[in-house]
Design a protein around this motif. Structure first.
Motif, short mmCIF file in Angstrom:
data_model
loop_
_atom_site.label_atom_id
_atom_site.label_comp_id
_atom_site.label_asym_id
_atom_site.label_seq_id
_atom_site.Cartn_x
_atom_site.Cartn_y
_atom_site.Cartn_z
N GLY A 111 0.82 -1.21 0.00
CA GLY A 111 0.00 0.00 0.00
C GLY A 111 0.85 1.26 0.00
N GLY A 112 0.35 2.31 0.65
CA GLY A 112 1.00 3.61 0.62
C GLY A 112 1.90 3.87 1.82
N SER A 113 2.34 5.11 1.93
CA SER A 113 3.32 5.51 2.94
C SER A 113 2.83 5.22 4.35
CB SER A 113 3.63 7.00 2.80
OG SER A 113 4.10 7.30 1.51
N ARG A 114 1.59 5.57 4.64
CA ARG A 114 1.09 5.43 6.00
C ARG A 114 1.03 3.96 6.43
NH1 ARG A 114 1.37 8.69 10.03
NH2 ARG A 114 0.92 10.36 8.54
N ILE A 115 0.66 3.08 5.52
CA ILE A 115 0.59 1.66 5.87
C ILE A 115 1.98 1.13 6.22
CG2 ILE A 115 0.14 -0.65 4.94
CD1 ILE A 115 -2.17 0.52 3.37
N LEU A 116 3.00 1.48 5.42
CA LEU A 116 4.36 1.04 5.70
C LEU A 116 4.86 1.62 7.02
CD1 LEU A 116 6.22 -0.76 3.83
CD2 LEU A 116 4.22 0.15 2.71
N TRP A 117 4.56 2.88 7.26
CA TRP A 117 5.00 3.54 8.50
C TRP A 117 4.37 2.86 9.71
CZ3 TRP A 117 8.43 6.95 10.34
CH2 TRP A 117 8.19 7.57 11.57
N ASP A 118 3.08 2.61 9.66
CA ASP A 118 2.40 1.94 10.78
C ASP A 118 2.94 0.53 10.99
OD1 ASP A 118 0.84 4.15 11.28
OD2 ASP A 118 -0.91 3.41 10.19
N ALA A 119 3.22 -0.17 9.88
CA ALA A 119 3.76 -1.52 9.99
C ALA A 119 5.14 -1.51 10.64
CB ALA A 119 3.83 -2.17 8.61
N LEU A 120 5.94 -0.51 10.32
CA LEU A 120 7.27 -0.39 10.94
C LEU A 120 7.14 -0.05 12.41
CD1 LEU A 120 10.34 -0.40 10.25
CD2 LEU A 120 10.16 2.09 9.98
N ARG A 121 6.25 0.86 12.75
CA ARG A 121 6.08 1.25 14.15
C ARG A 121 5.59 0.10 15.01
NH1 ARG A 121 5.04 6.57 15.46
NH2 ARG A 121 5.17 5.77 17.59
N THR A 122 4.75 -0.77 14.45
CA THR A 122 4.20 -1.89 15.23
C THR A 122 5.10 -3.13 15.18
OG1 THR A 122 2.86 -2.60 13.33
CG2 THR A 122 1.83 -1.11 14.91
N GLY A 123 6.21 -3.06 14.45
CA GLY A 123 7.13 -4.19 14.40
C GLY A 123 6.76 -5.26 13.39
N GLU A 124 5.77 -4.99 12.53
CA GLU A 124 5.38 -5.97 11.52
C GLU A 124 6.45 -6.09 10.43
OE1 GLU A 124 2.52 -7.90 11.29
OE2 GLU A 124 2.16 -7.30 13.35
N ILE A 125 7.16 -5.00 10.17
CA ILE A 125 8.31 -5.04 9.27
C ILE A 125 9.47 -4.36 9.99
CG2 ILE A 125 6.94 -5.07 7.14
CD1 ILE A 125 7.53 -2.08 6.84
N ASP A 126 10.68 -4.56 9.46
CA ASP A 126 11.88 -4.02 10.12
C ASP A 126 12.53 -2.89 9.34
OD1 ASP A 126 12.04 -6.05 12.34
OD2 ASP A 126 12.16 -7.38 10.61
N VAL A 127 12.28 -2.83 8.03
CA VAL A 127 12.90 -1.79 7.21
C VAL A 127 12.07 -1.62 5.94
CG1 VAL A 127 14.42 -3.52 6.16
CG2 VAL A 127 15.02 -1.10 6.00
#
Length: 500
Positions: free
Chosen positions: A64-80
């Protein structure tokens, strides 16, 4: 109803076991990417660099877009994941009003995050037109647009409301008289090339600018900031991983990135091959992807698990709710209104809203499908029960049946056709909406559809669309079979007599 629910639970368990078992080690670092080609290539570059450093890594594409990646990073779903300094300053952290890119480091550190030095190129926003349109209207600068309020303008959906997007641009240039609508970024280029729109937003490293001979309008009031490509990562990333990512700084210039985009989008090269090329690796076997039937089978298992789990949960909740609403007429209206209200929430918005609570992937998708499945089942259960002739209810009472026995032996069998119609409707809706789950990493048939749209590949789109339609039909046939199986013999005979 118990048989129907049990069958769905078995299907869900089987599909989950076969299709959603983790394919990477538990300690693998998760790389994410947005749903456009350049981000996917950069995600693959990061994955390969990590693996070259001896670190297990996997890549969750097109989230998806920027916000989805940012939220996923903040919640630990992705690392980078790869992002751009302008996006971080003016979209993600716009409330901080950071004075420059250097201030990003402290702002990210305060959130447990960090970023690499720039990768070597800036992929900025710009506005683009077909050359013949720009020449005919004598438009060369963004400020020239104010004199042409009749232009047909469509920009990327994310660009419409960004802090550095159309609204702010329109205010800076006095373009309030121009109408604009949102469109998927990849589809916008096709619409522009076909003459269906006059103007869209572009990324300065997009291959389509040269391929379609587009004119990039001069930003004569210097509205757009720099969008230097960087990797954003969680601060707890191992030092070896951080060094691997830092080693990529300054390794790709703008011309090279544009060429990589062109080879993927125009020549059909795979993103993995393009990433290996960027790293100077041998491409032998780089894109040895599974065959089409294997891909469809894997996506079928993922999609089936999403739908079956959501439907099984909805049956367990919705049928009792429908019975309660039919029995308690005074509060039944409130139950119906509440389930109806859930149906009004835009599906993509609901998926994104659930990310901070449930993360990305299957969990928020299943939760959303569950909520959307409630209304048709609750409403049809309520309608089926309240539509039974009072004479039949009085006859059941005269036989001395308890309310539970009357419900089980008389009311539910009579309401079964209506209830099953609701279940079939919920199943078809769930199969269709589950394709949106790919935007937040749930996989399923939406994954090839997203990839096909991004690469303008009809065959890949159909690889997801046709099986999705087939699954919807399969669910309907399955429930028709179940309905015939669970309908009492007496009701079958009565229906056949009525037809004769």
């Amino acid at each position: 109803m118990r048989r129907i629910t049990a069958a769905l639970i078995v299907l869900a368990a089987l599909a989950t076991w076969l299709g959603l078992m983790p394919s990477t080690p538990a300690r693998a670092e998760e790389v994410g990417s947005k749903k456009f080609t350049e981000s996917v290539i950069l995600g693959e570059i990061a994955r390969i660099a990590l693996e070259d450093a001896g670190i297990e890594a996997s890549h969750r594409r097109e989230l998806g877009g920027s916000r989805i990646l940012w939220d996923a990073l903040r919640t630990g779903e992705i690392d980078v994941y790869p992002d751009y300094t302008g996006t971080l300053r003016f979209e993600i952290l716009s409330d901080l009003r950071l004075p420059d890119d250097a201030a990003l480091h402290d702002a990210l550190a305060a959130r447990g995050l960090a970023m690499t030095a720039p990768l070597g190129f800036s992929n900025g926003y710009a506005l683009a037109m077909r050359r013949d349109t720009a020449q005919r209207l004598a438009i060369g600068k963004i400020s020239d647009l104010a004199a042409h309020p009749d232009l047909d303008i469509a920009v990327g959906n994310e660009f419409v409301a960004r802090a550095d997007g159309w609204r702010a641009l329109s205010k800076a240039y006095g373009l309030g008289s121009l109408d604009v609508r949102g469109i998927d970024h990849d589809l916008a280029y096709r619409a522009l090339a076909a003459g269906q729109i006059d103007l869209t937003d572009a990324y300065t490293t997009d291959a389509e600018i040269e391929a379609f001979d587009l004119v990039v309008l001069e930003d004569d009031r210097t509205f757009f900031p720099r969008y230097d490509a960087v990797y954003v990562y969680r601060s707890g990333l191992p030092d070896t991983a951080v060094r691997a990512l830092d080693s990529l700084s300054g390794s790709i210039d703008e011309a090279r990135m544009r060429e990589l985009n062109r080879m993927v989008r125009m020549e059909g090269m795979g993103e993995t091959a393009a990433a290996r090329l960027a790293l100077g690796r041998d491409n032998a076997g780089a894109d040895a992807a599974p065959g089409r039937w294997k891909r469809i089978w894997d996506r079928t298992l993922e999609h089936l698990a999403l739908v079956a789990i959501a439907l099984a949960g909805a049956l367990l909740v919705a049928i009792p709710l429908g019975v309660f609403a039919a029995r308690r007429r005074k509060v039944g209206g409130a139950v119906m209104s509440a389930t109806g209200l859930l149906q009004t929430i835009p599906s993509l918005a609901l998926f994104v809203i659930l990310i901070p609570v449930l993360g990305i992937g299957a969990a928020p998708t299943i939760a959303a499908l569950f909520l959307y499945s409630l209304l048709p089942i609750v409403r049809n259960t309520h309608a089926g029960l309240t539509g039974i002739s009072p004479t039949l209810i009085d006859s059941a009472d005269a036989l001395g049946l308890s309310r539970a026995a009357r419900l089980r032996r008389i009311e539910l069998p009579l309401a079964l056709p209506t209830i099953m119609a609701g279940i079939k409707t919920a199943a078809v809706i769930a199969v269709g909406l589950a394709t949106l789950g790919a935007i937040i990493g749930a996989g399923g048939y939406g994954q090839p559809i997203l990839t096909g749209i991004r690469l303008n590949d009809t065959g890949t789109i159909l690889e997801g669309a046709i099986p999705a339609a087939a699954m919807a039909l399969a669910f309907e046939m399955l429930f028709n079979l179940v309905q015939r199986r669970v309908t009492p013999r007496g009701l079958k005979q009565a229906e056949q007599g009525a037809k004769q």
